[in-house]
Motif scaffolding. Structure first.
Motif, PDB file in Angstrom:
ATOM      1  N   ARG A  89      48.858  44.946  51.143  1.00  0.00           N
ATOM      2  CA  ARG A  89      48.601  45.669  50.008  1.00  0.00           C
ATOM      3  C   ARG A  89      48.343  45.028  48.764  1.00  0.00           C
ATOM      4  NH1 ARG A  89      48.883  50.842  51.445  1.00  0.00           N
ATOM      5  NH2 ARG A  89      49.793  51.777  49.431  1.00  0.00           N
ATOM      6  N   VAL A  90      47.141  45.532  47.808  1.00  0.00           N
ATOM      7  CA  VAL A  90      47.080  44.771  46.467  1.00  0.00           C
ATOM      8  C   VAL A  90      47.231  45.577  45.575  1.00  0.00           C
ATOM      9  CG1 VAL A  90      45.475  43.124  47.834  1.00  0.00           C
ATOM     10  CG2 VAL A  90      44.517  44.985  47.105  1.00  0.00           C
ATOM     11  N   PRO A  91      47.472  44.987  44.363  1.00  0.00           N
ATOM     12  CA  PRO A  91      47.800  45.968  43.219  1.00  0.00           C
ATOM     13  C   PRO A  91      46.252  46.346  42.569  1.00  0.00           C
ATOM     14  CG  PRO A  91      47.909  43.859  42.401  1.00  0.00           C
ATOM     15  CD  PRO A  91      47.878  43.564  44.084  1.00  0.00           C
ATOM     16  N   VAL A  92      45.956  47.677  42.136  1.00  0.00           N
ATOM     17  CA  VAL A  92      44.796  47.921  41.671  1.00  0.00           C
ATOM     18  C   VAL A  92      45.404  48.826  40.267  1.00  0.00           C
ATOM     19  CG1 VAL A  92      43.376  48.197  43.556  1.00  0.00           C
ATOM     20  CG2 VAL A  92      44.615  50.097  43.038  1.00  0.00           C
ATOM     21  N   GLY A  93      44.471  48.791  39.278  1.00  0.00           N
ATOM     22  CA  GLY A  93      44.804  49.572  38.093  1.00  0.00           C
ATOM     23  C   GLY A  93      44.504  49.005  36.708  1.00  0.00           C
ATOM     24  N   SER A  94      44.765  49.575  35.712  1.00  0.00           N
ATOM     25  CA  SER A  94      44.245  49.238  34.500  1.00  0.00           C
ATOM     26  C   SER A  94      45.342  48.016  34.107  1.00  0.00           C
ATOM     27  CB  SER A  94      44.325  50.441  33.341  1.00  0.00           C
ATOM     28  OG  SER A  94      45.899  50.908  33.394  1.00  0.00           O
ATOM     29  N   GLY A  95      46.602  47.932  34.681  1.00  0.00           N
ATOM     30  CA  GLY A  95      47.523  47.004  34.449  1.00  0.00           C
ATOM     31  C   GLY A  95      47.076  45.533  34.723  1.00  0.00           C
ATOM     32  N   LEU A  96      46.036  45.543  35.484  1.00  0.00           N
ATOM     33  CA  LEU A  96      45.428  44.219  35.919  1.00  0.00           C
ATOM     34  C   LEU A  96      44.787  43.365  34.924  1.00  0.00           C
ATOM     35  CD1 LEU A  96      44.705  44.829  39.697  1.00  0.00           C
ATOM     36  CD2 LEU A  96      46.334  43.598  38.734  1.00  0.00           C
ATOM     37  N   LEU A  97      44.039  44.141  33.972  1.00  0.00           N
ATOM     38  CA  LEU A  97      43.089  43.553  32.963  1.00  0.00           C
ATOM     39  C   LEU A  97      43.852  42.597  32.283  1.00  0.00           C
ATOM     40  CD1 LEU A  97      41.184  46.617  31.292  1.00  0.00           C
ATOM     41  CD2 LEU A  97      40.106  44.671  32.768  1.00  0.00           C
ATOM     42  N   GLY A  98      43.316  41.296  32.043  1.00  0.00           N
ATOM     43  CA  GLY A  98      43.824  40.170  31.420  1.00  0.00           C
ATOM     44  C   GLY A  98      44.778  39.336  32.186  1.00  0.00           C
ATOM     45  N   ARG A  99      44.979  39.739  33.450  1.00  0.00           N
ATOM     46  CA  ARG A  99      46.107  39.094  34.308  1.00  0.00           C
ATOM     47  C   ARG A  99      45.389  38.247  35.326  1.00  0.00           C
ATOM     48  NH1 ARG A  99      51.107  41.264  33.645  1.00  0.00           N
ATOM     49  NH2 ARG A  99      51.715  39.321  34.458  1.00  0.00           N
ATOM     50  N   VAL A 100      46.427  37.185  35.604  1.00  0.00           N
ATOM     51  CA  VAL A 100      45.729  36.202  36.682  1.00  0.00           C
ATOM     52  C   VAL A 100      46.743  36.649  37.928  1.00  0.00           C
ATOM     53  CG1 VAL A 100      45.469  33.927  37.096  1.00  0.00           C
ATOM     54  CG2 VAL A 100      45.168  34.665  35.014  1.00  0.00           C
ATOM     55  N   ILE A 101      46.394  36.799  39.100  1.00  0.00           N
ATOM     56  CA  ILE A 101      47.154  37.079  40.354  1.00  0.00           C
ATOM     57  C   ILE A 101      46.840  35.906  41.239  1.00  0.00           C
ATOM     58  CG2 ILE A 101      47.474  39.285  39.589  1.00  0.00           C
ATOM     59  CD1 ILE A 101      45.538  40.165  41.735  1.00  0.00           C
ATOM     60  N   ASP A 102      47.639  35.796  42.377  1.00  0.00           N
ATOM     61  CA  ASP A 102      47.227  35.198  43.687  1.00  0.00           C
ATOM     62  C   ASP A 102      46.678  36.122  44.534  1.00  0.00           C
ATOM     63  OD1 ASP A 102      49.462  36.739  44.940  1.00  0.00           O
ATOM     64  OD2 ASP A 102      50.731  34.763  44.853  1.00  0.00           O
ATOM     65  N   PRO A 103      46.471  35.671  45.906  1.00  0.00           N
ATOM     66  CA  PRO A 103      45.691  36.430  46.823  1.00  0.00           C
ATOM     67  C   PRO A 103      46.558  37.680  47.389  1.00  0.00           C
ATOM     68  CG  PRO A 103      45.092  34.341  47.274  1.00  0.00           C
ATOM     69  CD  PRO A 103      46.184  34.393  46.180  1.00  0.00           C
TER      70      PRO A 103
ATOM     71  N   ARG B  54      40.327  23.060  42.526  1.00  0.00           N
ATOM     72  CA  ARG B  54      41.320  22.002  42.355  1.00  0.00           C
ATOM     73  C   ARG B  54      42.040  22.645  41.140  1.00  0.00           C
ATOM     74  NH1 ARG B  54      36.213  19.984  41.019  1.00  0.00           N
ATOM     75  NH2 ARG B  54      35.499  18.331  42.598  1.00  0.00           N
ATOM     76  N   GLY B  55      43.596  22.286  41.274  1.00  0.00           N
ATOM     77  CA  GLY B  55      44.418  23.124  40.381  1.00  0.00           C
ATOM     78  C   GLY B  55      44.430  22.604  39.028  1.00  0.00           C
ATOM     79  N   ARG B  56      44.023  21.600  38.859  1.00  0.00           N
ATOM     80  CA  ARG B  56      43.558  20.994  37.443  1.00  0.00           C
ATOM     81  C   ARG B  56      42.685  21.523  36.756  1.00  0.00           C
ATOM     82  NH1 ARG B  56      39.531  18.370  35.388  1.00  0.00           N
ATOM     83  NH2 ARG B  56      38.532  17.847  37.265  1.00  0.00           N
ATOM     84  N   GLU B  57      41.580  22.224  37.420  1.00  0.00           N
ATOM     85  CA  GLU B  57      40.561  22.936  36.689  1.00  0.00           C
ATOM     86  C   GLU B  57      40.785  24.424  36.573  1.00  0.00           C
ATOM     87  OE1 GLU B  57      36.613  20.699  38.589  1.00  0.00           O
ATOM     88  OE2 GLU B  57      37.334  22.463  39.398  1.00  0.00           O
ATOM     89  N   VAL B  58      41.906  24.862  36.933  1.00  0.00           N
ATOM     90  CA  VAL B  58      42.189  26.358  36.725  1.00  0.00           C
ATOM     91  C   VAL B  58      42.311  26.799  35.560  1.00  0.00           C
ATOM     92  CG1 VAL B  58      43.654  28.430  37.450  1.00  0.00           C
ATOM     93  CG2 VAL B  58      42.935  26.912  39.377  1.00  0.00           C
ATOM     94  N   ARG B  59      43.409  25.888  34.854  1.00  0.00           N
ATOM     95  CA  ARG B  59      43.810  26.258  33.453  1.00  0.00           C
ATOM     96  C   ARG B  59      42.627  25.975  32.598  1.00  0.00           C
ATOM     97  NH1 ARG B  59      49.167  23.724  30.386  1.00  0.00           N
ATOM     98  NH2 ARG B  59      48.893  24.979  28.206  1.00  0.00           N
ATOM     99  N   GLU B  60      41.807  24.896  32.884  1.00  0.00           N
ATOM    100  CA  GLU B  60      40.620  24.533  32.000  1.00  0.00           C
ATOM    101  C   GLU B  60      39.520  25.808  31.931  1.00  0.00           C
ATOM    102  OE1 GLU B  60      38.890  20.940  33.532  1.00  0.00           O
ATOM    103  OE2 GLU B  60      40.796  19.776  32.684  1.00  0.00           O
ATOM    104  N   PHE B  61      39.445  26.277  33.209  1.00  0.00           N
ATOM    105  CA  PHE B  61      38.443  27.245  33.468  1.00  0.00           C
ATOM    106  C   PHE B  61      38.967  28.612  32.393  1.00  0.00           C
ATOM    107  CE2 PHE B  61      37.076  31.514  35.098  1.00  0.00           C
ATOM    108  CZ  PHE B  61      35.716  31.260  35.271  1.00  0.00           C
ATOM    109  N   LEU B  62      40.310  28.871  32.608  1.00  0.00           N
ATOM    110  CA  LEU B  62      40.906  30.136  31.768  1.00  0.00           C
ATOM    111  C   LEU B  62      40.793  29.972  30.283  1.00  0.00           C
ATOM    112  CD1 LEU B  62      43.956  30.830  34.259  1.00  0.00           C
ATOM    113  CD2 LEU B  62      41.751  31.983  34.241  1.00  0.00           C
ATOM    114  N   GLU B  63      41.178  28.637  29.691  1.00  0.00           N
ATOM    115  CA  GLU B  63      41.419  28.698  28.411  1.00  0.00           C
ATOM    116  C   GLU B  63      40.182  27.986  27.852  1.00  0.00           C
ATOM    117  OE1 GLU B  63      44.591  25.865  28.044  1.00  0.00           O
ATOM    118  OE2 GLU B  63      46.135  27.112  28.956  1.00  0.00           O
ATOM    119  N   ASP B  64      39.492  27.211  28.216  1.00  0.00           N
ATOM    120  CA  ASP B  64      38.111  26.635  27.871  1.00  0.00           C
ATOM    121  C   ASP B  64      37.150  27.584  28.115  1.00  0.00           C
ATOM    122  OD1 ASP B  64      39.831  24.861  26.728  1.00  0.00           O
ATOM    123  OD2 ASP B  64      39.252  23.360  28.311  1.00  0.00           O
ATOM    124  N   ASP B  65      36.687  27.671  29.500  1.00  0.00           N
ATOM    125  CA  ASP B  65      35.239  28.325  29.908  1.00  0.00           C
ATOM    126  C   ASP B  65      35.461  29.752  29.610  1.00  0.00           C
ATOM    127  OD1 ASP B  65      34.494  25.864  30.373  1.00  0.00           O
ATOM    128  OD2 ASP B  65      34.918  26.034  32.710  1.00  0.00           O
TER     129      ASP B  65
END
Length: 446
Positions: free
Chosen positions: A92-106, A195-206
């Motif tokens: 079961r996965v979360p849905v709703g307005s509280g997800l905006l701006g958040r980063v979650i796992d599968p 790649r784990g290295r690219e995740v933070r770069e995508f979130l912060e830079d891209d």
């Protein structure tokens, strides 16, 4: 009367007092483990290990007397005879307005360090695709903020578009441009097998704070189990579906569809499916169709799907690319030769096509797009002669005009990362460019 009044209480008491059925791990081979002693169905989640710190696994196949499971999380010190308990259902996965701006796992767990999720509900990860006769027609354009896509490969609200490219050609950067520039109300971004290295770069830079503020990001890195990578795609799609059901226009961006197929290949082969085309079992192609059909337009709201396809060895006819192209409503081809020349976004406009462009564009705007394509195609047809200096000026007025306006054409097709491209401005620039090309042909004929 008294016995009837207390019947619900006794029923609850009997349910609470009944013995718990516990299964055991009978075998663990490769990526899968066999469980005996549990009554479970495909898609159910089970807890493996001691009740205090159990790991989770999902049932992916059932046999006579045992079920085959694959881990969703790491299972330390796995051994034959380890206890397995049913959790009561599937993911079961979360849905709703509280997800905006958040980063979650599968699995819907926040991984951004901002604390637990609030203002969310939980729904089953699996949901049916909209009924084909209940879908809205794709009739309105969706501005993406990328000039070449908005004009030459226009995307409609509820369309599903593939971004086809080899590795390192700029797919992730193109997605971040869209996330920043689109006029959709919310973006759902799935980073699968990154790649784990690219995740933070995508979130912060891209993506940046501005893009993240109206986005929901689902991440499954390359080191996570195959089932987690596959489930990331369905979690992101389910969240996008729920947002569309609330009447929103949603952009679902998935990077990449190929890694979803690779994860399904690992799952299928682990449970005994026969390998077929290039080692992909038959279930891979049915899973892709099931996933892609969930996006699109529904009775209310739309999910515009943008899926990157990592073509193997730059072969755009390999099985996954071919299967995706047959299901999607258009494809954008990113060319490594353009990227090497510093042409970004490295979109080959002539090799790209949108199947709904004529339905969402104003006829005058579409005519300008067709004009530019015609001149670009004429130049491409004699490019070999141009490269070796064998083309004779004046032999083809259309080519002459394309050569004369080559710098303006390139300027129109290129766009820097932080450069805004409002839709109206893009169409105005295209109209001016098309008029200049036509005028050059007219003056040459005179």
């Amino acid at each position: 009367m008294t016995s009837l009044a207390f019947a619900p209480v006794w029923d609850k008491a009997r349910l609470a007092a009944r013995p718990e059925r516990v299964g055991v791990v009978s075998r663990a081979v490769g990526l899968s483990l066999d469980v005996r002693g549990l009554d479970c169905a495909v898609g159910d989640v089970v807890a493996v290990g001691e009740s205090g710190t159990p790991a989770r696994a999902e049932v992916v196949a059932v046999h006579d007397g045992f079920a085959t499971c694959m881990p969703l999380t790491a299972i330390p010190a796995l051994r034959a005879g380890a206890q397995v308990r049913h959790t009561g259902g599937g993911i079961r996965v979360p849905v709703g307005s509280g997800l905006l701006g958040r980063v979650i796992d599968p699995l819907g767990e926040p991984i951004d360090g901002l604390g637990p999720l609030t203002h969310v509900d939980f729904v089953d990860v699996d949901a049916a695709a909209p009924h084909p006769l209940a879908r809205q027609r794709v009739s309105e354009p969706l501005a993406l903020g990328v000039r070449v896509m908005d004009t030459l490969t226009s995307v409609g609200r509820g369309q599903r578009m593939g971004l086809f490219a080899g590795s390192g050609v700029g797919k992730s950067t193109l997605l971040s441009m869209i996330a920043r520039g689109t006029d959709a109300q919310v973006s759902v971004i799935a980073l699968i097998g990154e790649r784990g290295r690219e995740v933070r770069e995508f979130l912060e830079d891209d993506l940046g704070p501005e893009g993240l503020a109206r986005s929901i990001v689902v991440i499954a890195t390359s080191d996570q189990p195959a089932l987690m990578r596959q489930r990331a795609a369905f979690t992101a799609t389910r969240i996008a579906q729920w947002l569309a059901q609330m009447g929103n226009d949603v952009v679902l961006m998935m990077d990449s569809l190929t890694r979803v197929a690779m994860a399904q290949r690992e799952i299928g082969l682990s449970v005994g499916e026969p390998p077929a085309t290039r080692g992909y079992p038959p279930s891979t192609f049915s899973v892709l169709a099931n996933l892609l059909e969930r996006a699109g337009s529904a009775e209310q709201g739309t999910v515009t799907g943008l899926y990157t396809v990592l073509v193997d060895g730059d072969d755009h006819n390999e099985p996954i690319a071919d299967a995706a192209r047959s299901i999607l409503d258009g494809h954008v081809v990113l060319d490594r030769k353009l990227a090497v020349r510093g042409h970004y976004p490295a979109i080959d406009a002539l090799a790209s096509i949108s199947r709904v462009a004529s339905k969402v564009n104003d006829p005058a705007n579409q005519a300008h797009a067709d004009t530019l394509r015609r001149f670009m195609a004429a130049k491409a047809g004699v490019q070999d002669l141009i490269d070796i200096g064998a083309y004779a000026a004046g032999s083809n007025p259309t080519v002459d005009a394309a050569l004369a306006q080559a710098q303006d054409i390139t300027s129109f097709l290129c766009q820097r990362m932080g450069e805004p491209a409002p839709l109206a401005e893009s169409w105005n620039r295209l109209a001016d460019l098309a008029s200049a090309l036509e005028a050059h042909v007219g003056s040459s004929s005179a």
